[in-house]
Scaffold this active site. Structure first.
Site, short mmCIF file in Angstrom:
data_model
loop_
_atom_site.label_atom_id
_atom_site.label_comp_id
_atom_site.label_asym_id
_atom_site.label_seq_id
_atom_site.Cartn_x
_atom_site.Cartn_y
_atom_site.Cartn_z
N SER A 299 0.93 -1.14 0.02
CA SER A 299 0.04 -0.07 0.15
C SER A 299 0.87 1.26 -0.05
O SER A 299 1.96 1.23 0.37
CB SER A 299 -0.73 -0.06 1.31
N ASP A 300 0.34 2.39 -0.45
CA ASP A 300 1.18 3.67 -0.21
C ASP A 300 1.04 3.98 1.31
O ASP A 300 0.19 3.24 2.06
CB ASP A 300 0.47 4.85 -1.00
N CYS A 301 1.90 4.80 1.84
CA CYS A 301 1.97 4.91 3.21
C CYS A 301 0.82 5.42 4.13
O CYS A 301 0.37 6.47 3.73
CB CYS A 301 3.27 5.61 3.64
N SER A 303 -2.06 3.93 3.42
CA SER A 303 -3.34 4.30 2.67
C SER A 303 -4.41 3.29 3.00
O SER A 303 -5.78 3.66 2.72
CB SER A 303 -2.87 4.05 1.17
#
Ligand SMILES: *[C@@H]1O[C@H](CO)[C@@H](O)[C@H](O)[C@H]1NC(C)=O
Ligand SMILES: *[C@@H]1O[C@H](CO)[C@@H](O)[C@H](O)[C@H]1NC(C)=O
Length: 782
Positions: A299-301, A303
């Site tokens: 995941s993006d941080c 997210s």
């Protein structure tokens, strides 16, 4: 008071004692070989050495299953987050998954630190600049050097082995603050960049091994950070199937299929109402299913947290945990899954086996990296250390990349190159004329060292420097007078202006395309005062509307340097004085400021919609006025093209008899790509290129195609590019690589790739055009 003082002192003393021991440990660590203790399977540990997951002669999938079988559920859940816990009873250390290496080893992620034996790393130009070189072997070579330095830092205990780079989102809107991190607006260019940079980072892949694990991000249709009150955490990108398949997904597909990347990151935004990290169609079906990712999805941080806290996409945090893992997410950058996964399983939203599948993808990558093979120093790349970072050869490559990426946009009356004999004193003016960190852009590390533009120019001639504005914001004209005086005294004037991270950055999209503050006025006033030729050098990631300078008769030449990296000043000076003949080409359209009024940043459509006054995006669909077009870039030489060999007709054969009789195969004169025999369907195209100038130079052949007239709205698409070096006066024949299925296909409204039959046109440069017809065998009737 006294009491507190005493206690403070005692405290302080015990701290310094602890600090002393800490230093001792640190020193001991660095004394022992390359520093890092084994991550797992320490040969000195008699117990773990015998376990199956530590045995390197067992196939990786069996080692992975063995390890997963030994873990408790609670341990597993703490291993699917970036800050993964240690499992001491199995001899496994903690691991920080988050490191970055966008254009050099970076300390943006917590997994990498500079200091001690590793004070810095080679800082290459920002990606948009390196992309402008259109040189595939350069991209791979930069990746190779970055991963040498990354491995060296891992061996020294200063970095991880999983790097969340490159960023291959399409640079869709010129305002995007992160456009600088990307290879530009064209899907074919971005796809080639992704594949080559990843190949460079990940190494030869022998025996499925990884030198470091790269990550293509942010999947998908992410290219808005914070615009007009809308931010990436709340943005729902409405994207058509057609745009997704023929634009947004193209670089990611190339990254996975050709680059064989070990990881893909999903983005913060939603696509068509679903957070990308919770969409099984995107993760499980597309990335893993259709493209065959051999690696993990991260995941993006935060997210996953964002989808619950900010987007309120699920009712409970457990649902968010379950939705993402079931969609195909393997690793959470952030603590969310560590906190909520266990109760999601208890509530029956998820099974332990779902977690096992995610974990298997993660551990497999770690095993391919050699992390379960014992001593790091005894492994491939184990010999890399401090001596392999910031080497003269690496720093030379950073200079080479900057030289190749600089784009000459204007050169009236051949004002450039300057001559040290005639231009003995040069005025160097502007807020970016003596900058260091500005040159490396964002997602950078600590550079080995810098050469600023002023220092670069000073190697050729005597300089008079005036800053003009204190910073790129340029709020005051107080220093303009002194800049005018300098320009009046000098034999030539170089203005280095543009942007920096205070204007365009992550979470900072631009509001306009003009030079910020009073910079434009500075440039015009200095140009008017100047005695000799005036050269404008623009440092920026995104495009700048410099129409005023283009039209100013006092300004002879314009260069775009992007963010040229640690050696940027040398490269700029080398171009200014003709040591280097510039050959870079713009990887994105330079729109006029007026364009913005017609295009909300939130509109994801690539295609124009004239009925609604929407002009479309990128050179493929936008046909309005530009400041400089995609692919633009001059040289000190002149290159001409002529056609040497080209087919007038190409026949495609269908894959099966069944396909021939199936009415859905061919509609609107276009054949479904899945029904075509694509193997080796190349266009035999040969072009002669001649250097008509008096200076050796490099030339990039950009090959565009136009499909048959019809409802396929892309009127022009880059299909191939070739960079060649040509000595003055010489000619070379180039075999142009055009693959019918890959390059001449179009995508219909349903997201399906088809090849239009009929007259296709290939164009190269301003005046070479060639048409040929694509046909299916006789018996097929439309
Ligand atoms: C025709 O092609 C479609 C889509 O590929 C497929 O679903 C269908 O079964 C085919 N029909 C026949 C008669 O082969
Ligand atoms: C492409 O880059 C490589 C690596 O720097 C360089 O050796 C090569 O000459 C470049 N190609 C051209 C045509 O300039």
């Amino acid at each position: 008071m006294a009491y507190f003082n005493n206690s403070n002192r005692r405290n302080h003393d015990s701290h310094s004692l602890a600090f002393f021991f800490f230093l001792l440990v640190l020193v001991l660590c660095f004394r022992v070989g390359e520093g890092r203790a084994p991550f797992a399977c320490d040969p000195k540990n008699g117990f773990t050495r015998t376990l199956k997951f530590c045995r390197t002669n067992v196939p990786i999938h069996a080692r992975v299953q063995d390890l997963i079988g030994r873990l408790t559920l609670q341990e597993k859940i703490r291993l699917i987050v970036n800050n993964a816990i240690a499992v001491p009873r199995l001899g496994i250390q903690g691991y920080e998954w988050w490191s970055e290496a966008l254009h050099g080893v970076s300390n943006v992620g917590p997994g990498t630190k500079f200091g001690g034996a590793f004070p810095g790393a080679t800082a290459f130009p920002q990606v948009i600049t390196t992309a402008a070189s259109f040189n595939e072997s350069l991209w791979q070579e930069v990746g190779r050097v970055v991963s040498d330095e990354a491995r060296a830092m891992y061996n020294g205990g200063m970095a991880g082995l999983t790097f969340w780079s490159p960023n291959v989102n399409i640079f869709r809107d010129p305002r995007w603050g992160r456009g600088q991190e990307t290879p530009g607006e064209d899907p074919v260019l971005a796809g080639k960049y992704a594949a080559r940079y990843v190949q460079g980072l990940q190494g030869d892949g022998a025996g499925n091994r990884l030198k470091v694990a790269a990550c293509c991000k942010h999947y998908t249709a992410y290219d808005l950070d914070n615009w007009n009150g809308i931010d990436r955490f709340h943005f729902n990108a409405k994207v058509s199937k057609q745009d997704l398949a023929d634009t947004y997904d193209v670089p990611f597909k190339a990254c996975v299929v050709e680059g064989k990347v070990a990881s893909v990151m999903c983005s913060y935004n939603q696509v068509n109402g679903k957070p990308t990290c919770a969409d099984p169609d995107l993760l499980r079906n597309t990335i893993r299913g259709q493209w065959g990712l051999n690696g993990y999805i991260v995941s993006d941080c935060d997210s996953v947290g964002v989808m619950y806290d900010d987007q309120h996409y699920t009712r409970t945090p457990e649902e968010a945990a379950a939705d993402t893992i079931k969609a195909g997410l393997d690793l959470d950058c952030g603590p969310f899954l560590a906190i909520h996964t266990e109760s999601a399983i208890r509530n029956g939203l998820l099974t332990e086996n779902d977690v096992n599948l995610a974990l298997a993808n993660l551990i497999t990558v770690q095993m391919r990296l050699g992390m379960y093979n014992g001593e790091p120093s005894a492994q491939p790349y184990g010999n890399l250390g401090p001596k392999d970072v910031c080497t003269p050869a690496h720093q030379q490559l950073a200079l080479e990349a900057a030289r190749q990426g600089i784009v000459l946009l204007q050169n009236k009356g051949n004002a450039l190159p300057l001559s040290p004999a005639r231009h003995r004193t040069v005025a160097v003016i502007g807020p970016n004329s003596d900058v260091t960190v500005t040159m490396i852009g964002n997602y950078a590390g600590v550079a080995c060292g810098y050469t600023t533009p002023l220092q670069g120019i000073a190697r050729y001639v005597k300089t008079i420097r005036q800053v003009g504005c204190g910073d790129v914001g340029c709020r005051s004209n107080q220093l303009f007078g002194a800049a005018e005086v300098a320009a009046r005294q000098a034999d030539a004037t170089v203005l280095v202006v543009g942007l920096d991270q205070s204007i365009e950055a992550e979470f900072r999209d631009r509001v306009g395309l003009l030079l910020p503050g009073l910079q434009q006025e500075l440039v015009s006033r200095v140009a008017r005062a100047a005695r000799g030729p005036v050269v404008l050098v623009i440092m920026s990631g995104g495009p700048v509307d410099v129409s005023f300078a283009k039209n100013d008769p006092k300004i002879s030449a314009i260069l775009w340097a992007g963010y040229p990296g640690q050696a940027g000043g040398t490269a700029i000076a080398d171009v200014l004085f003709g040591t280097i003949n510039p050959g870079g080409k713009l990887p994105m359209t330079w729109y006029p400021q007026e364009y913005l009024a017609k295009v909300p940043m939130t509109n994801m459509d690539l295609r124009a919609n004239p009925a609604r006054g929407y002009p479309g995006r990128t050179y493929r669909f936008y046909k309005g006025p530009v400041v400089f077009p995609f692919g633009y870039g001059l040289s000190y030489s002149r290159f001409t093209h002529s056609l040497a060999e080209a087919p007038k007709q190409v026949s495609v054969s269908l894959a099966s008899l069944q396909a021939m009789t199936n009415t859905s195969t061919i509609t609107s004169n276009a054949v479904k790509m899945s029904h075509i025999n694509c193997n080796a369907l190349q266009l035999g195209l040969h072009v002669d290129v001649k250097n008509e100038g008096t200076m050796d130079g490099t030339h990039t052949l950009l090959v565009f195609s136009t499909p048959p007239a019809g409802k396929w709205s892309a009127t022009k698409q880059l299909v191939s590019f070739h960079k060649i070096h040509l000595p003055a006066g010489s000619k070379q024949r180039v075999k142009v690589d055009v693959h019918v299925c890959k390059h001449l296909s179009v995508v219909d409204k349903f997201g399906i790739r088809r090849i239009p039959m009929g007259e296709h046109e290939i164009h190269i440069g301003d005046n070479l055009k060639h048409s040929f017809s694509l046909q299916v065998p006789e018996q097929i009737k439309f």
